[in-house]
Design a protein around this motif. Structure first.
Motif, PDB file in Angstrom:
ATOM      1  N   PHE A   1      27.175   7.127  17.872  1.00  0.00           N
ATOM      2  CA  PHE A   1      27.026   6.866  19.301  1.00  0.00           C
ATOM      3  C   PHE A   1      25.580   6.677  19.747  1.00  0.00           C
ATOM      4  O   PHE A   1      25.319   6.424  20.910  1.00  0.00           O
ATOM      5  N   ILE A   2      24.629   6.784  18.838  1.00  0.00           N
ATOM      6  CA  ILE A   2      23.217   6.625  19.200  1.00  0.00           C
ATOM      7  C   ILE A   2      22.706   5.288  18.685  1.00  0.00           C
ATOM      8  O   ILE A   2      22.883   4.952  17.519  1.00  0.00           O
ATOM      9  N   ILE A   3      22.063   4.542  19.577  1.00  0.00           N
ATOM     10  CA  ILE A   3      21.454   3.269  19.195  1.00  0.00           C
ATOM     11  C   ILE A   3      20.012   3.554  18.804  1.00  0.00           C
ATOM     12  O   ILE A   3      19.255   4.152  19.569  1.00  0.00           O
ATOM     13  N   LYS A   4      19.636   3.122  17.613  1.00  0.00           N
ATOM     14  CA  LYS A   4      18.289   3.396  17.120  1.00  0.00           C
ATOM     15  C   LYS A   4      17.263   2.541  17.857  1.00  0.00           C
ATOM     16  O   LYS A   4      17.410   1.333  17.992  1.00  0.00           O
ATOM     17  N   LEU A   5      16.206   3.202  18.311  1.00  0.00           N
ATOM     18  CA  LEU A   5      15.097   2.494  18.956  1.00  0.00           C
ATOM     19  C   LEU A   5      14.294   1.742  17.899  1.00  0.00           C
ATOM     20  O   LEU A   5      14.117   2.229  16.782  1.00  0.00           O
ATOM     21  N   THR A   6      13.795   0.580  18.258  1.00  0.00           N
ATOM     22  CA  THR A   6      12.898  -0.137  17.361  1.00  0.00           C
ATOM     23  C   THR A   6      11.556   0.596  17.351  1.00  0.00           C
ATOM     24  O   THR A   6      11.300   1.449  18.210  1.00  0.00           O
ATOM     25  N   GLU A   7      10.694   0.248  16.419  1.00  0.00           N
ATOM     26  CA  GLU A   7       9.384   0.902  16.347  1.00  0.00           C
ATOM     27  C   GLU A   7       8.583   0.673  17.635  1.00  0.00           C
ATOM     28  O   GLU A   7       7.932   1.592  18.153  1.00  0.00           O
ATOM     29  N   GLU A   8       8.634  -0.543  18.174  1.00  0.00           N
ATOM     30  CA  GLU A   8       7.924  -0.853  19.412  1.00  0.00           C
ATOM     31  C   GLU A   8       8.490  -0.046  20.586  1.00  0.00           C
ATOM     32  O   GLU A   8       7.740   0.512  21.393  1.00  0.00           O
ATOM     33  N   GLN A   9       9.829   0.031  20.682  1.00  0.00           N
ATOM     34  CA  GLN A   9      10.450   0.823  21.740  1.00  0.00           C
ATOM     35  C   GLN A   9      10.056   2.295  21.613  1.00  0.00           C
ATOM     36  O   GLN A   9       9.752   2.954  22.608  1.00  0.00           O
ATOM     37  N   ARG A  10      10.071   2.804  20.399  1.00  0.00           N
ATOM     38  CA  ARG A  10       9.729   4.211  20.166  1.00  0.00           C
ATOM     39  C   ARG A  10       8.319   4.511  20.655  1.00  0.00           C
ATOM     40  O   ARG A  10       8.089   5.492  21.349  1.00  0.00           O
ATOM     41  N   ILE A  11       7.369   3.644  20.327  1.00  0.00           N
ATOM     42  CA  ILE A  11       5.977   3.837  20.735  1.00  0.00           C
ATOM     43  C   ILE A  11       5.868   3.828  22.269  1.00  0.00           C
ATOM     44  O   ILE A  11       5.184   4.663  22.860  1.00  0.00           O
ATOM     45  N   GLN A  12       6.550   2.882  22.914  1.00  0.00           N
ATOM     46  CA  GLN A  12       6.504   2.786  24.371  1.00  0.00           C
ATOM     47  C   GLN A  12       7.160   3.998  25.036  1.00  0.00           C
ATOM     48  O   GLN A  12       6.640   4.536  26.022  1.00  0.00           O
ATOM     49  N   VAL A  13       8.301   4.435  24.500  1.00  0.00           N
ATOM     50  CA  VAL A  13       8.991   5.608  25.046  1.00  0.00           C
ATOM     51  C   VAL A  13       8.110   6.844  24.909  1.00  0.00           C
ATOM     52  O   VAL A  13       7.967   7.635  25.843  1.00  0.00           O
ATOM     53  N   GLU A  14       7.504   7.021  23.738  1.00  0.00           N
ATOM     54  CA  GLU A  14       6.616   8.172  23.522  1.00  0.00           C
ATOM     55  C   GLU A  14       5.467   8.157  24.527  1.00  0.00           C
ATOM     56  O   GLU A  14       5.125   9.193  25.104  1.00  0.00           O
ATOM     57  N   ALA A  15       4.866   7.000  24.748  1.00  0.00           N
ATOM     58  CA  ALA A  15       3.749   6.901  25.691  1.00  0.00           C
ATOM     59  C   ALA A  15       4.188   7.289  27.103  1.00  0.00           C
ATOM     60  O   ALA A  15       3.467   8.019  27.806  1.00  0.00           O
ATOM     61  N   GLU A  16       5.362   6.843  27.531  1.00  0.00           N
ATOM     62  CA  GLU A  16       5.864   7.185  28.868  1.00  0.00           C
ATOM     63  C   GLU A  16       6.167   8.676  28.985  1.00  0.00           C
ATOM     64  O   GLU A  16       5.863   9.302  30.005  1.00  0.00           O
ATOM     65  N   LEU A  17       6.781   9.258  27.958  1.00  0.00           N
ATOM     66  CA  LEU A  17       7.105  10.688  28.002  1.00  0.00           C
ATOM     67  C   LEU A  17       5.834  11.539  27.991  1.00  0.00           C
ATOM     68  O   LEU A  17       5.751  12.537  28.714  1.00  0.00           O
ATOM     69  N   ILE A  18       4.856  11.146  27.186  1.00  0.00           N
ATOM     70  CA  ILE A  18       3.586  11.887  27.146  1.00  0.00           C
ATOM     71  C   ILE A  18       2.894  11.799  28.509  1.00  0.00           C
ATOM     72  O   ILE A  18       2.415  12.805  29.035  1.00  0.00           O
ATOM     73  N   LYS A  19       2.873  10.608  29.097  1.00  0.00           N
ATOM     74  CA  LYS A  19       2.221  10.416  30.387  1.00  0.00           C
ATOM     75  C   LYS A  19       2.953  11.167  31.515  1.00  0.00           C
ATOM     76  O   LYS A  19       2.328  11.854  32.316  1.00  0.00           O
ATOM     77  N   SER A  20       4.287  11.062  31.549  1.00  0.00           N
ATOM     78  CA  SER A  20       5.055  11.638  32.656  1.00  0.00           C
ATOM     79  C   SER A  20       5.318  13.130  32.517  1.00  0.00           C
ATOM     80  O   SER A  20       5.320  13.852  33.508  1.00  0.00           O
ATOM     81  N   LEU A  21       5.587  13.599  31.301  1.00  0.00           N
ATOM     82  CA  LEU A  21       5.954  14.996  31.106  1.00  0.00           C
ATOM     83  C   LEU A  21       4.812  15.855  30.575  1.00  0.00           C
ATOM     84  O   LEU A  21       4.918  17.075  30.557  1.00  0.00           O
ATOM     85  N   GLY A  22       3.736  15.225  30.092  1.00  0.00           N
ATOM     86  CA  GLY A  22       2.562  15.967  29.674  1.00  0.00           C
ATOM     87  C   GLY A  22       2.573  16.475  28.241  1.00  0.00           C
ATOM     88  O   GLY A  22       1.744  17.306  27.882  1.00  0.00           O
ATOM     89  N   PHE A  23       3.480  16.003  27.416  1.00  0.00           N
ATOM     90  CA  PHE A  23       3.507  16.443  26.015  1.00  0.00           C
ATOM     91  C   PHE A  23       2.217  16.047  25.305  1.00  0.00           C
ATOM     92  O   PHE A  23       1.621  15.023  25.615  1.00  0.00           O
ATOM     93  N   ASP A  24       1.814  16.854  24.308  1.00  0.00           N
ATOM     94  CA  ASP A  24       0.697  16.473  23.444  1.00  0.00           C
ATOM     95  C   ASP A  24       1.150  15.402  22.468  1.00  0.00           C
ATOM     96  O   ASP A  24       0.409  14.477  22.159  1.00  0.00           O
ATOM     97  N   LYS A  25       2.362  15.569  21.972  1.00  0.00           N
ATOM     98  CA  LYS A  25       2.948  14.565  21.075  1.00  0.00           C
ATOM     99  C   LYS A  25       4.461  14.702  21.099  1.00  0.00           C
ATOM    100  O   LYS A  25       5.007  15.684  21.600  1.00  0.00           O
ATOM    101  N   ILE A  26       5.123  13.695  20.535  1.00  0.00           N
ATOM    102  CA  ILE A  26       6.590  13.657  20.477  1.00  0.00           C
ATOM    103  C   ILE A  26       7.015  13.702  19.018  1.00  0.00           C
ATOM    104  O   ILE A  26       6.456  12.978  18.179  1.00  0.00           O
ATOM    105  N   VAL A  27       8.004  14.525  18.719  1.00  0.00           N
ATOM    106  CA  VAL A  27       8.619  14.561  17.392  1.00  0.00           C
ATOM    107  C   VAL A  27      10.097  14.230  17.605  1.00  0.00           C
ATOM    108  O   VAL A  27      10.781  14.890  18.390  1.00  0.00           O
ATOM    109  N   TRP A  28      10.570  13.196  16.924  1.00  0.00           N
ATOM    110  CA  TRP A  28      11.968  12.783  17.061  1.00  0.00           C
ATOM    111  C   TRP A  28      12.819  13.590  16.094  1.00  0.00           C
ATOM    112  O   TRP A  28      12.483  13.750  14.929  1.00  0.00           O
TER     113      TRP A  28
END
Length: 187
Positions: A27-54
């Protein structure tokens, strides 16, 4: 209530009616590498994480293997101050809700005193229903010289209103919003 983060993640991921993650499953659609990078950047910017681990499972161990973690589902909304500053975000999935509506907005006129409500479901039978609401003023003489409105005039006015709604239903639908739910743990 729709948030800027939801809009950004939806535009990055594409179709907003799916569940996205970094690992494939039924039921999970895999993000492409480009999508993953963009999602990580938005989450870091909006939620304040130091980094994201999937994460590939909704529970597991931290990167160093010392602490067990369980992902919780969080509804995304705009915040002034990032709530997880200095933490690592262990993200499992990003999900988008179907289009939702405020209960009182469904029947509020959208245009020309009319609204074409979205499909609702009877909670007992799950039968789908739609409605069209037409609003007009009853007899109200505004000028002495105005001819008296007849019952036939009212019927024709209602038919005209209904025809306008049926000719362009999307113009008369209320504006809904899509929500974003992210399943993650912040350590």
């Amino acid at each position: 209530m729709e948030s800027n983060l939801t809009n950004k993640l939806s535009s990055i991921c594409g179709s907003a009616d799916n569940t996205y993650g970094y690992f494939d499953s039924e039921f999970i659609i895999k993000l492409t590498e480009e999508q993953r990078i963009q999602v990580e950047a938005e989450l870091i910017k909006s939620l304040g994480f130091d980094k994201i681990v999937w994460m590939d499972l909704p529970a597991g161990l931290t990167e160093d293997g010392e602490k067990a973690i369980v992902m919780k589902t969080h509804k995304m909304s705009d915040v002034e101050e990032p709530p997880y500053k200095g933490k690592v975000g262990y993200v499992y999935t990003i999900m988008f809700t179907p289009k939702m509506y405020e209960p009182m907005e469904i029947y509020k006129p959208v245009k020309d005193g009319c609204v074409f409500a979205p499909t609702t479901y009877d909670p007992q039978t799950f039968e789908p229903k739609q409605s069209i609401t037409l609003t007009w003023s009853p007899d109200f003489p505004q000028d002495i010289d105005t001819p008296v409105r007849t019952y036939e005039d009212d019927k024709q006015m209602i038919r005209d209103m209904l025809q306008k709604v049926l000719d362009n239903p999307e113009e008369y639908r209320p504006k809904g919003h899509i929500g974003c739910l992210i399943r993650f743990a912040a350590i």
